[in-house]
Design a protein around this motif. Structure first.
Motif, short mmCIF file in Angstrom:
data_model
loop_
_atom_site.label_atom_id
_atom_site.label_comp_id
_atom_site.label_asym_id
_atom_site.label_seq_id
_atom_site.Cartn_x
_atom_site.Cartn_y
_atom_site.Cartn_z
N GLY A 95 -44.82 49.60 -22.20
CA GLY A 95 -45.12 48.33 -21.53
C GLY A 95 -44.43 48.27 -20.18
O GLY A 95 -45.02 47.86 -19.17
N TYR A 96 -43.18 48.74 -20.15
CA TYR A 96 -42.44 48.74 -18.89
C TYR A 96 -43.13 49.66 -17.88
O TYR A 96 -43.29 49.33 -16.71
CB TYR A 96 -41.00 49.19 -19.15
N GLY A 97 -43.59 50.79 -18.40
CA GLY A 97 -44.33 51.74 -17.56
C GLY A 97 -45.54 51.07 -16.92
O GLY A 97 -45.80 51.21 -15.73
N VAL A 98 -46.26 50.30 -17.75
CA VAL A 98 -47.46 49.62 -17.25
C VAL A 98 -47.08 48.64 -16.13
O VAL A 98 -47.72 48.58 -15.07
CB VAL A 98 -48.21 48.89 -18.38
N VAL A 99 -46.00 47.88 -16.37
CA VAL A 99 -45.59 46.88 -15.38
C VAL A 99 -45.21 47.57 -14.06
O VAL A 99 -45.61 47.13 -12.97
CB VAL A 99 -44.41 46.04 -15.91
N VAL A 100 -44.45 48.66 -14.16
CA VAL A 100 -44.04 49.36 -12.95
C VAL A 100 -45.27 49.88 -12.19
O VAL A 100 -45.40 49.73 -10.98
CB VAL A 100 -43.08 50.53 -13.29
N VAL A 138 -46.32 35.27 -13.78
CA VAL A 138 -45.91 36.43 -14.57
C VAL A 138 -44.93 35.98 -15.66
O VAL A 138 -45.04 36.36 -16.83
CB VAL A 138 -45.22 37.49 -13.68
N ALA A 139 -43.98 35.12 -15.24
CA ALA A 139 -42.91 34.74 -16.16
C ALA A 139 -43.39 33.82 -17.27
O ALA A 139 -42.87 33.86 -18.37
CB ALA A 139 -41.78 34.08 -15.38
N VAL A 140 -44.40 32.98 -16.99
CA VAL A 140 -44.74 31.97 -17.99
C VAL A 140 -45.87 32.35 -18.94
O VAL A 140 -46.05 31.70 -19.97
CB VAL A 140 -45.09 30.58 -17.36
N VAL A 141 -46.68 33.39 -18.62
CA VAL A 141 -47.85 33.61 -19.48
C VAL A 141 -47.52 34.10 -20.88
O VAL A 141 -48.27 33.83 -21.82
CB VAL A 141 -48.90 34.55 -18.86
N GLY A 142 -46.41 34.83 -21.05
CA GLY A 142 -46.01 35.22 -22.40
C GLY A 142 -46.88 36.28 -23.05
O GLY A 142 -46.89 36.42 -24.27
N ASN A 143 -47.64 36.99 -22.27
CA ASN A 143 -48.48 38.06 -22.83
C ASN A 143 -48.46 39.23 -21.86
O ASN A 143 -48.74 39.06 -20.67
CB ASN A 143 -49.90 37.49 -22.99
N ILE A 144 -48.13 40.40 -22.37
CA ILE A 144 -47.88 41.53 -21.48
C ILE A 144 -49.12 41.93 -20.67
O ILE A 144 -49.02 42.30 -19.50
CB ILE A 144 -47.30 42.74 -22.28
N VAL A 145 -50.32 41.82 -21.28
CA VAL A 145 -51.53 42.24 -20.57
C VAL A 145 -51.81 41.30 -19.40
O VAL A 145 -52.00 41.73 -18.25
CB VAL A 145 -52.74 42.30 -21.52
N VAL A 146 -51.82 39.99 -19.71
CA VAL A 146 -52.09 39.02 -18.64
C VAL A 146 -50.97 39.08 -17.60
O VAL A 146 -51.22 39.04 -16.38
CB VAL A 146 -52.20 37.59 -19.22
N ALA A 147 -49.74 39.21 -18.09
CA ALA A 147 -48.60 39.28 -17.16
C ALA A 147 -48.79 40.45 -16.19
O ALA A 147 -48.54 40.32 -14.99
CB ALA A 147 -47.30 39.43 -17.92
N SER A 148 -49.29 41.58 -16.70
CA SER A 148 -49.48 42.75 -15.82
C SER A 148 -50.48 42.44 -14.71
O SER A 148 -50.33 42.92 -13.58
CB SER A 148 -49.97 43.94 -16.63
#
Ligand SMILES: Nc1ncnc2c1ncn2[C@@H]1O[C@H](COP(=O)(O)OP(=O)(O)O)[C@@H](O)[C@H]1O
Ligand SMILES: Cc1cn([C@H]2C[C@H](O)[C@@H](COP(=O)(O)OP(=O)(O)O)O2)c(=O)[nH]c1=O
Length: 696
Positions: free
Chosen positions: A280-285, A326-336
């Motif tokens: 997940g961190y990889g995806v965000v980066v 990014v901070a408020v959505v609470g879902n990694i896919v949408v946050a990305s």
């Protein structure tokens, strides 16, 4: 060249037409590749030399990190001031050679202490190399291409990171294979990478050595005092603080970097709080990189109709909004997805800011300003990276329960990111307000204009034209761009074709105007310097008289009126040059001319250096001509911006080609636009030339 859009975004043309920039860019790509590879190799070496002791390894790795960031943070302005006094080409070449020697010494020495010392020395050298490089680019490309030049420079800097990563992996693997063949590589896994990296600096030095960098503009200092280094730095700071534009810009950039630091510092914890691990961190980066690349690369093109200052403020505010999302959505896919948006806005803000700095800062303090910005951003990033996790920890996990049935639990990292987002958003708005160059024009109408291919006809004020109108053509461009030459050539050609032609000029197209011209151009004003607003009003007064006395009557007779300068000169010289709000200068001119616009404005585009050389033969420079090179660069940029906003009414011609070539292109463009001639070809009277003062 026909009607050209400005600024110019053609990468291929940039690299093709500016061989010196191309070389510089290649060397930059190599050095950046070397920097990234070097960083990985240094970290690898640090780990390699402390194998078996986890604590020692992490101490060694963080020491390398801190040694990398600290010199710039502490000594950046000092190095920038020094860099402004050294020969830039020599600085870069010596810098690359030193870095070559230092990198090669690390594996040879094979000691942790020397690794630290060399890291520090390499960063110190880079401190001089960086500002010299940043300050050189604006001298190698014309102003309208600076943005695209910055774009591909940033691509070279950051795009080389993944390539270096891959190269590092391959080289470390290769080391294993080569171990037996080349005994000197036995020292450590990263040694081969270190050698390859060293060689990149050697090649970069050779490339830069061949560059032809124009000499710097050095302005005389008042009082003839020997300038001191300390004074240079203070001046650099004062310079940034003294200009509302630079203040807004630097403040905005610092906040943007602080937000970046928060994301770096908290990203890992935040991703964990969403239940995603390393992948997940990889995806965000990757999302950040993709967004930044898109913003740097495509952003300026999407918003080419919006002023750069407005683009910067807007992008920064939107970055803040994205960070909050990014901070408020609470879902990694949408946050990305929002992370991509965050990267995009940040990239756009970054490239706009960089270009503005290149255009607005005088050449002789540019190195210092870049260094000042560079070191302050580093301090901010280090500080924020240190503080953010602590703040997140203090905030802890919070549950927000607006009603009995609905509650949300946030990790401290998410809350800290919301705070950073809000601060960034507010900073964007403040920067926007402070630097706005289009006060009085709503952002909405500007955006509509930017997205509907520059507004087209709907927004243009209906020009007030007499019923039987001739043709109104304005020549615009810098002093010495060849306006007088072209007006004469064109008048001859038009006369041959049977047109009645009036050749006129501003300021000084009328008797009243000539008196105003005297005040405007000869006024040295030691006792009472002409204020920018008074200057703008006098030019407008000259224009009002000119339109009423010469232009309108000529057009009413059906003549072709050729004027040497018109409204755009005020927008460029008083607006962009003197930094008066463009919309106010425009309102003033519209009032003076009752909205009369030229049928065609011909911008004769020439770089300020060539123009200055052409003027060199004249006896003395007038008040405007004597302005700094940065002033003339702003003026030129503004002409091109105006032309780019309304390509139907403008023709931009490259005025560095021969007068005959320029004239031929102009004729070719003009022919289909001209009204029918009123006289018999070849029999028209000589053009009426409104007398102006004879030039020395
Ligand atoms: N295309 C050109 N190439 C080289 N020199 C030029 C060109 N056009 C004009 N010049 C020269 O440059 C100088 C300035 O030209 P001028 O027409 O007076 O410019 P402006 O009216 O824009 O100040 C003159 O000496 C002129 O002969
Ligand atoms: C018309 C106009 C000219 N100017 C400046 C531009 C020029 O430097 C100067 C006019 O000088 P001039 O000698 O007519 O121009 P050139 O050197 O191009 O032949 O006045 C303004 O600042 N604002 C204006 O609105």
């Amino acid at each position: 060249m026909t009607a050209a859009a400005a600024p110019d975004h053609d990468v291929r043309a940039l690299l093709r037409d500016h061989p010196d920039f191309r070389r510089m860019w290649l060397s930059l790509m190599l050095s950046s590749f070397g920097d990234w590879l070097g960083m990985l190799a240094k970290l690898g070496t640090a780990a390699g030399l402390t194998v078996g002791d986890a604590t020692q390894t992490s101490v060694a790795v963080s020491t390398v990190f801190i040694l990398q960031l600290a010199p710039a943070a502490l000594l950046g302005p000092l190095a920038g001031a020094l860099a402004d006094r050294l020969d830039r080409r020599l600085t870069m070449v010596v810098g690359d050679l030193l870095r070559f020697a230092l990198f090669i010494s690390i594996p040879i020495a094979g000691s942790l202490t020397w690794l630290f010392v060399a890291t520090l020395l390499i960063e110190l050298v880079t401190l001089f190399w960086g500002p010299a490089k940043d300050a050189t680019v604006p001298n190698l490309v014309p102003a309208r291409k600076l943005e695209v030049a910055n774009q591909i420079s940033l691509v070279a800097t950051y795009g080389s990171a993944p390539v270096a990563g891959l190269a590092f992996i391959l080289l470390t693997l290769l080391t294993g294979v080569l171990d037996n063949l080349l005994p000197f590589l036995r020292g450590g896994q990263s040694d081969l990478a270190m050698y390859v990296n060293a060689v990149t600096f050697l090649v970069a030095a050779a490339v830069i050595w061949r560059l032809d960098i124009p000499p710097r503009e050095v302005r005389p200092r008042e009082g003839g005092l020997a300038p001191t280094l300390g004074r240079d730095i203070v001046e650099g700071w004062r310079f940034v603080g003294g200009s509302p534009l630079l203040r807004g810009l630097v403040f905005g950039m610092l906040v943007a970097f602080a937000a970046g630091g928060v994301v770096l510092g908290l990203g890992r914890a935040f991703v964990t709080s969403l239940g995603a691990g390393d992948p997940g961190y990889g995806v965000v980066v990757m999302a950040v990189f993709a967004g930044v690349a898109l913003g740097v690369w495509q952003g300026p093109r999407w918003l080419s109709g919006l002023s750069r200052r407005r683009t910067f403020g807007l992008a920064l505010s939107l970055a803040g909004v994205s960070l909050v999302l990014v901070a408020v959505v609470g879902n990694i896919v949408v946050a990305s997805l929002f992370v991509v948006a965050l990267g995009l806005c940040t990239g756009l803000a970054y490239v706009s800011a960089y270009t503005l700095l290149g255009l607005e800062v005088d050449d002789d303090v540019r190195g210092r300003t870049f260094a000042f910005v560079g070191s302050s951003t580093r301090v901010v990033i280090i500080a924020v990276m240190l503080v953010a996790p602590w703040v997140a920890n203090a905030l802890g996990e919070r549950t927000i329960a607006p009603s009995e049935h609905w509650s949300v639990t946030y990790a401290g990292s998410a809350l800290a990111m919301v705070v950073a987002g809000v601060i960034t958003g507010v900073a964007g708005v403040v920067s926007f307000r402070q630097m706005d160059d289009r006060r009085g024009t709503s952002l909405r109408s500007d955006l509509v204009r930017a997205f509907t291919r520059r507004g087209e006809a709907a927004e243009d004020p209906a020009p007030v034209r007499p019923p039987a109108s001739g043709f109104f053509l304005a020549f615009e461009g810098g002093d010495g761009s060849g306006k007088t030459t072209q007006a004469t050539l064109l008048a001859d050609w038009l006369t041959q074709r049977g047109h009645e032609v009036v050749v006129t000029r501003e300021p000084g197209g009328t008797a009243t105007g000539r008196e105003l011209r005297e005040v405007l151009l000869s006024h040295r004003g030691d006792a009472s310097p002409l204020s920018p607003r008074a200057e703008a009003l006098l030019f407008a007064a000259d224009r009002a008289q000119h339109v009423a006395e010469v232009v309108q009557p000529g057009l009413r007779r059906g003549a072709v009126v050729l004027t040497d300068r018109y409204v755009d000169s005020s927008l460029a010289y008083q607006g962009a040059g003197r930094d008066l709000p463009a919309s106010e200068v425009e309102t003033l001119s519209t009032w003076a001319t009752q909205g009369l616009l030229p049928d065609l404005t011909v911008v004769l585009d020439v770089d300020p250096v060539t123009a200055a050389q052409r003027r060199a033969g004249r006896a003395a420079e007038d008040r405007m001509e004597a302005e700094s090179r940065a002033f003339h660069a702003r003026v030129r940029e503004q002409f091109l911006l105006l032309a780019g906003r309304d390509p139907r009414r403008y023709l931009v011609l490259d005025a560095t080609t021969s007068p005959e070539t320029v004239h031929a292109k102009l004729r070719e463009h003009l022919e289909p636009l001209l009204p029918a001639a009123t006289g018999v070809p070849g029999t028209a009277p000589e053009p009426v030339t409104v007398p102006g003062p004879v030039r020395s």
